[in-house]
Scaffold this active site. Structure first.
Site, PDB file in Angstrom:
ATOM      1  CG  HIS A 199     -38.461  -3.671 -26.307  1.00 59.03           C
ATOM      2  ND1 HIS A 199     -37.851  -2.687 -26.251  1.00 59.03           N
ATOM      3  CD2 HIS A 199     -38.962  -3.668 -27.403  1.00 59.03           C
ATOM      4  CE1 HIS A 199     -37.766  -1.993 -27.408  1.00 59.03           C
ATOM      5  NE2 HIS A 199     -38.362  -2.655 -28.147  1.00 59.03           N
TER       6      HIS A 199
HETATM    7  N1  UDP Z   1     -41.400   4.741 -24.035  1.00 60.31           N
HETATM    8  C1  UDP Z   1     -42.484   5.139 -23.364  1.00 60.31           C
HETATM    9  N2  UDP Z   1     -42.647   4.535 -22.178  1.00 60.31           N
HETATM   10  C2  UDP Z   1     -41.897   3.486 -21.821  1.00 60.31           C
HETATM   11  C3  UDP Z   1     -40.770   3.014 -22.594  1.00 60.31           C
HETATM   12  C4  UDP Z   1     -40.545   3.734 -23.798  1.00 60.31           C
HETATM   13  O1  UDP Z   1     -43.205   6.008 -23.710  1.00 60.31           O
HETATM   14  O2  UDP Z   1     -42.236   2.946 -20.908  1.00 60.31           O
HETATM   15  C5  UDP Z   1     -41.250   5.610 -25.333  1.00 60.31           C
HETATM   16  C6  UDP Z   1     -39.858   5.830 -25.559  1.00 60.31           C
HETATM   17  O3  UDP Z   1     -39.664   7.307 -24.854  1.00 60.31           O
HETATM   18  C7  UDP Z   1     -39.664   5.980 -26.959  1.00 60.31           C
HETATM   19  C8  UDP Z   1     -40.490   4.937 -27.521  1.00 60.31           C
HETATM   20  O4  UDP Z   1     -41.299   4.520 -26.278  1.00 60.31           O
HETATM   21  O5  UDP Z   1     -40.125   6.957 -27.724  1.00 60.31           O
HETATM   22  C9  UDP Z   1     -39.622   3.837 -27.928  1.00 60.31           C
HETATM   23  O6  UDP Z   1     -40.366   2.427 -28.051  1.00 60.31           O
HETATM   24  P1  UDP Z   1     -39.886   1.043 -27.979  1.00 60.31           P
HETATM   25  O7  UDP Z   1     -38.699   1.252 -27.122  1.00 60.31           O
HETATM   26  O8  UDP Z   1     -40.823   0.223 -27.356  1.00 60.31           O
HETATM   27  O9  UDP Z   1     -39.259   0.830 -29.560  1.00 60.31           O
HETATM   28  P2  UDP Z   1     -38.025   0.983 -30.323  1.00 60.31           P
HETATM   29  O10 UDP Z   1     -37.639   2.391 -30.255  1.00 60.31           O
HETATM   30  O11 UDP Z   1     -37.081  -0.068 -29.848  1.00 60.31           O
HETATM   31  O12 UDP Z   1     -38.359   0.511 -32.047  1.00 60.31           O
END
Ligand code: UDP
Length: 350
Positions: A199
């Site tokens: 993403h």
């Molecule tokens: N996550 C979730 N469902 C999904 C994809 C990710 O619950 O389909 C959770 C994942 O386990 C983690 C969090 O979302 O705890 C991470 O969010 P994201 O990847 O959107 O953001 P980033 O960590 O890159 O800021």
């Protein structure tokens, strides 16, 4: 009264640990949801599953450019902080909601506490990097998850830093058994698979990289399960790309289903910050589809490898290497009580 500003999926996950610890410490908290993520499976499911109190206010702001969103949030959060008589604002991570919350509070001279302070990619092309740097510099209390983050903050001359550990490790420990007890979220899941999330704007907004990622997933030695972020789905459509038939695609899953999938994956492919660490928490090797990472300790420890997704071949090679690796356990993210330490420090400032 602590007013927590949340808006995006990773912030709900982190708040699950911290809000519980604040309640246990007897600290009053009100949650302001900016509305940055709004679908049930990107927002509400996290409040339901993780027992986070309903937001006191939902600003319903999203869908615009970074500047539009941040500006609208700034104005609305300022009003909320005044109305709720905030004595601290609590912000998480690196989104536009983080930046708007930190700016609104600091201009009102309301102390700002930043959870996950000190993370740096040293890549100012990332909107998240601007948000982190500015937030850290207007914050009054900085909660760093790692020694690397502490070193970054010290280099920028920032004081008021506390090495508390990573609240996402607290969350992984707390919800592991609940996630394990669930049944499969995806019918017909193969016995062995790779789990992927994509993403980051650097990947989704570049048709060449996005096409290479999809082709790499198609050619992966193991079938790839891809809970698809709405932004990525939209960009695949607008570039006229197709999701290969071999990729098992589904809408974003709730947190417990995600952990269930992570625990069963042979390898995790991601450009997410949080998912890189969850791979390690669940003992699964990771390929990070980026040029750099903020969580460098996992690369050094052999749990993670960087793979800028410039070609399908590079992705397949990185997957093969990750599958063949056998990294040793290491202790990197604290003792599982980062949120308790944050609550104790905030209670001491009340
Ligand atoms: N996550 C979730 N469902 C999904 C994809 C990710 O619950 O389909 C959770 C994942 O386990 C983690 C969090 O979302 O705890 C991470 O969010 P994201 O990847 O959107 O953001 P980033 O960590 O890159 O800021």
């Amino acid at each position: 009264m602590i007013v927590s500003i949340l808006g995006a999926r990773p912030q709900f996950v982190k708040a699950a640990a911290v809000s519980r610890a604040l309640a246990e410490a007897g600290i009053d908290e009100k949650i302001v949801h900016t509305g940055q993520h709004f679908d049930d499976n990107m927002s509400d499911v996290f409040f339901r599953e993780l027992g986070i109190s309903a937001p006191a206010l939902n600003l319903g702001i999203g869908g615009g450019s970074h500047g539009q969103n941040t500006g609208r949030m700034l104005e609305a959060i300022e009003r909320a902080l005044i109305d709720f008589k905030a004595d601290h604002a609590l912000v998480y991570g690196d989104t536009d909601s983080t930046l708007a919350g930190a700016l609104a509070a600091s201009k009102l001279h309301i102390p700002v506490a930043h959870v996950e302070a000190g993370l740096r990619s040293f890549n100012r092309q990332m909107p998240e990097e601007i948000n982190r740097v500015v937030t850290d510099h207007v914050s009054d209390v900085l909660f760093a998850p790692t020694q690397t983050a502490m070193t970054n903050l010290a280099r920028e001359g920032l004081t008021h830093c506390h090495l508390v550990g990573d609240v996402m490790y607290d969350v992984a420990l707390h919800y592991g058994a609940q996630a394990e007890a669930r049944s499969t979220p995806i019918a017909g899941l193969p016995a062995e698979f790779a789990l992927a999330t994509v993403h980051r704007a650097s990947n989704t907004d570049d048709p060449v990289l996005l096409a290479a990622i999809l082709e790499g997933f198609e050619k992966s030695p193991l079938p790839v399960v891809l809970p698809l972020h709405p932004r990525t789905r939209k960009m695949i459509g607008s570039f006229g790309l197709a999701i290969p038939a071999r990729v098992i695609v589904c809408p974003p899953v709730g947190f417990l289903d995600m952990v269930w999938l992570e625990r069963r994956a042979r390898v995790i492919l991601t450009d997410s910050g949080g998912v890189q660490k969850e791979a390690y928490f669940q003992g699964v090797p990771c390929v990070t589809l980026r040029e750099e990472t903020e969580w460098t300790e996992l690369v050094e420890a052999g749990w993670n490898r960087l793979c800028p997704p410039t070609s399908a071949r590079a992705i397949v090679t990185a997957i093969e290497e990750a599958l063949a690796s056998s990294p040793e356990p290491v202790t990197l993210y604290g003792d599982g009580n980062a949120a308790g330490k944050i609550a104790a420090i905030l209670a001491g400032r009340a």
